[in-house]
Design a protein around this motif. Structure first.
Motif, PDB file in Angstrom:
ATOM      1  N   UNK A 136       0.871  -1.177   0.000  1.00 60.95           N
ATOM      2  CA  UNK A 136       0.000   0.000   0.000  1.00 60.95           C
ATOM      3  C   UNK A 136       0.904   1.222   0.000  1.00 60.95           C
ATOM      4  N   UNK A 137       1.117   1.781  -1.171  1.00 57.19           N
ATOM      5  CA  UNK A 137       2.075   2.877  -1.355  1.00 57.19           C
ATOM      6  C   UNK A 137       1.702   4.142  -0.580  1.00 57.19           C
ATOM      7  N   UNK A 138       0.406   4.501  -0.579  1.00 56.79           N
ATOM      8  CA  UNK A 138       0.012   5.789   0.013  1.00 56.79           C
ATOM      9  C   UNK A 138      -1.000   5.664   1.151  1.00 56.79           C
ATOM     10  N   UNK A 139      -1.227   4.458   1.640  1.00 55.22           N
ATOM     11  CA  UNK A 139      -2.116   4.283   2.786  1.00 55.22           C
ATOM     12  C   UNK A 139      -3.595   4.395   2.482  1.00 55.22           C
ATOM     13  N   UNK A 140      -3.965   4.298   1.197  1.00 57.27           N
ATOM     14  CA  UNK A 140      -5.382   4.440   0.843  1.00 57.27           C
ATOM     15  C   UNK A 140      -6.111   3.103   0.782  1.00 57.27           C
ATOM     16  N   UNK A 141      -5.413   2.029   1.117  1.00 56.78           N
ATOM     17  CA  UNK A 141      -6.028   0.710   1.089  1.00 56.78           C
ATOM     18  C   UNK A 141      -5.935   0.025  -0.266  1.00 56.78           C
ATOM     19  N   UNK A 142      -5.468   0.727  -1.268  1.00 57.18           N
ATOM     20  CA  UNK A 142      -5.294   0.163  -2.612  1.00 57.18           C
ATOM     21  C   UNK A 142      -3.877  -0.404  -2.717  1.00 57.18           C
ATOM     22  N   UNK A 143      -3.789  -1.648  -3.175  1.00 59.01           N
ATOM     23  CA  UNK A 143      -2.488  -2.288  -3.288  1.00 59.01           C
ATOM     24  C   UNK A 143      -1.833  -1.936  -4.627  1.00 59.01           C
ATOM     25  N   UNK A 144      -0.558  -1.588  -4.575  1.00 57.23           N
ATOM     26  CA  UNK A 144       0.238  -1.292  -5.763  1.00 57.23           C
ATOM     27  C   UNK A 144       1.327  -2.357  -5.879  1.00 57.23           C
ATOM     28  N   UNK A 145       1.833  -2.553  -7.079  1.00 56.61           N
ATOM     29  CA  UNK A 145       2.917  -3.508  -7.292  1.00 56.61           C
ATOM     30  C   UNK A 145       4.231  -2.750  -7.320  1.00 56.61           C
ATOM     31  N   UNK A 146       5.239  -3.275  -6.597  1.00 56.44           N
ATOM     32  CA  UNK A 146       6.553  -2.638  -6.560  1.00 56.44           C
ATOM     33  C   UNK A 146       7.185  -2.656  -7.934  1.00 56.44           C
ATOM     34  N   UNK A 147       7.797  -1.534  -8.279  1.00 54.76           N
ATOM     35  CA  UNK A 147       8.549  -1.462  -9.530  1.00 54.76           C
ATOM     36  C   UNK A 147       9.860  -2.234  -9.349  1.00 54.76           C
ATOM     37  N   UNK A 148      10.553  -2.475 -10.450  1.00 53.32           N
ATOM     38  CA  UNK A 148      11.838  -3.175 -10.373  1.00 53.32           C
ATOM     39  C   UNK A 148      12.834  -2.397  -9.520  1.00 53.32           C
ATOM     40  N   UNK A 149      12.835  -1.069  -9.630  1.00 55.61           N
ATOM     41  CA  UNK A 149      13.738  -0.242  -8.823  1.00 55.61           C
ATOM     42  C   UNK A 149      13.397  -0.347  -7.334  1.00 55.61           C
ATOM     43  N   UNK A 150      12.093  -0.310  -7.030  1.00 55.37           N
ATOM     44  CA  UNK A 150      11.668  -0.446  -5.627  1.00 55.37           C
ATOM     45  C   UNK A 150      12.043  -1.814  -5.077  1.00 55.37           C
ATOM     46  N   UNK A 151      11.857  -2.853  -5.886  1.00 57.15           N
ATOM     47  CA  UNK A 151      12.247  -4.203  -5.460  1.00 57.15           C
ATOM     48  C   UNK A 151      13.744  -4.265  -5.165  1.00 57.15           C
ATOM     49  N   UNK A 152      14.552  -3.704  -6.052  1.00 58.19           N
ATOM     50  CA  UNK A 152      16.011  -3.736  -5.874  1.00 58.19           C
ATOM     51  C   UNK A 152      16.411  -2.999  -4.600  1.00 58.19           C
ATOM     52  N   UNK A 153      15.837  -1.822  -4.376  1.00 54.95           N
ATOM     53  CA  UNK A 153      16.157  -1.038  -3.183  1.00 54.95           C
ATOM     54  C   UNK A 153      15.744  -1.779  -1.916  1.00 54.95           C
ATOM     55  N   UNK A 154      14.529  -2.322  -1.902  1.00 59.80           N
ATOM     56  CA  UNK A 154      14.052  -3.048  -0.727  1.00 59.80           C
ATOM     57  C   UNK A 154      14.824  -4.343  -0.508  1.00 59.80           C
ATOM     58  N   UNK A 155      15.241  -5.009  -1.581  1.00 58.11           N
ATOM     59  CA  UNK A 155      16.042  -6.225  -1.458  1.00 58.11           C
ATOM     60  C   UNK A 155      17.397  -5.896  -0.823  1.00 58.11           C
ATOM     61  N   UNK A 156      18.027  -4.793  -1.256  1.00 56.85           N
ATOM     62  CA  UNK A 156      19.301  -4.367  -0.664  1.00 56.85           C
ATOM     63  C   UNK A 156      19.133  -4.070   0.819  1.00 56.85           C
ATOM     64  N   UNK A 157      18.038  -3.389   1.182  1.00 57.69           N
ATOM     65  CA  UNK A 157      17.774  -3.091   2.594  1.00 57.69           C
ATOM     66  C   UNK A 157      17.578  -4.379   3.394  1.00 57.69           C
ATOM     67  N   UNK A 158      16.863  -5.330   2.829  1.00 56.82           N
ATOM     68  CA  UNK A 158      16.628  -6.604   3.518  1.00 56.82           C
ATOM     69  C   UNK A 158      17.943  -7.370   3.693  1.00 56.82           C
TER      70      UNK A 158
END
Length: 132
Positions: A94-116
């Motif tokens: 949920x990117x903006x807290x509105x209850x609507x689910x969004x799919x992570x972009x490839x860049x977001x996945x890469x950044x979050x994977x590095x953080x993990x």
């Protein structure tokens, strides 16, 4: 309907549930001081005992299991996050807290994977000199 008949009908309705109480296996052994010890993990010299899930023996076995430390919980969570982020499947959030689910972009996945990965290194890998 008479009270006796009502009581009998209620008893008949609840008996199958009582008879089908969940059984669990606990292991009974004797501790170093001679006390009886119940555990969910089999140890040398323990005896497997089938008990109802809500019995005192099952409760004692549940209580005997050590709770994971905060560091271990953080490690488990970091590994689970890394596994999801590395699965190759789309990850929703949920990117903006509105209850609507969004799919992570490839860049977001890469950044979050590095953080993990950093979290796994921080929480799961032993620090040099620790435990020696």
């Amino acid at each position: 309907m008479s009270r006796k008949l009502l009581a009998l009908a209620l008893a008949a309705a609840f008996l199958p549930g009582l008879a089908a109480a969940e059984k669990v296996t606990v292991y009974k052994s004797t501790g170093a001081s001679g006390e009886t010890v119940y555990s969910q993990v089999q140890v040398t010299g323990s005896e497997a005992v089938q008990v109802n899930a809500d019995s005192p023996e099952a409760q004692a076995a549940q209580a005997a299991e050590p709770e994971a430390s905060p560091t271990q919980k953080a490690c488990d969570m970091a590994r689970a996050n890394l596994e999801v982020l590395s699965s190759g499947r789309p990850v929703q959030f949920d990117r903006d807290g509105d209850g609507e689910m969004d799919i992570m972009s490839d860049d977001e996945l890469a950044t979050n994977r590095e953080n993990a990965q950093r979290q796994v290194r921080a929480y799961c890998e032993p620090v040099a000199g620790e435990g020696e």
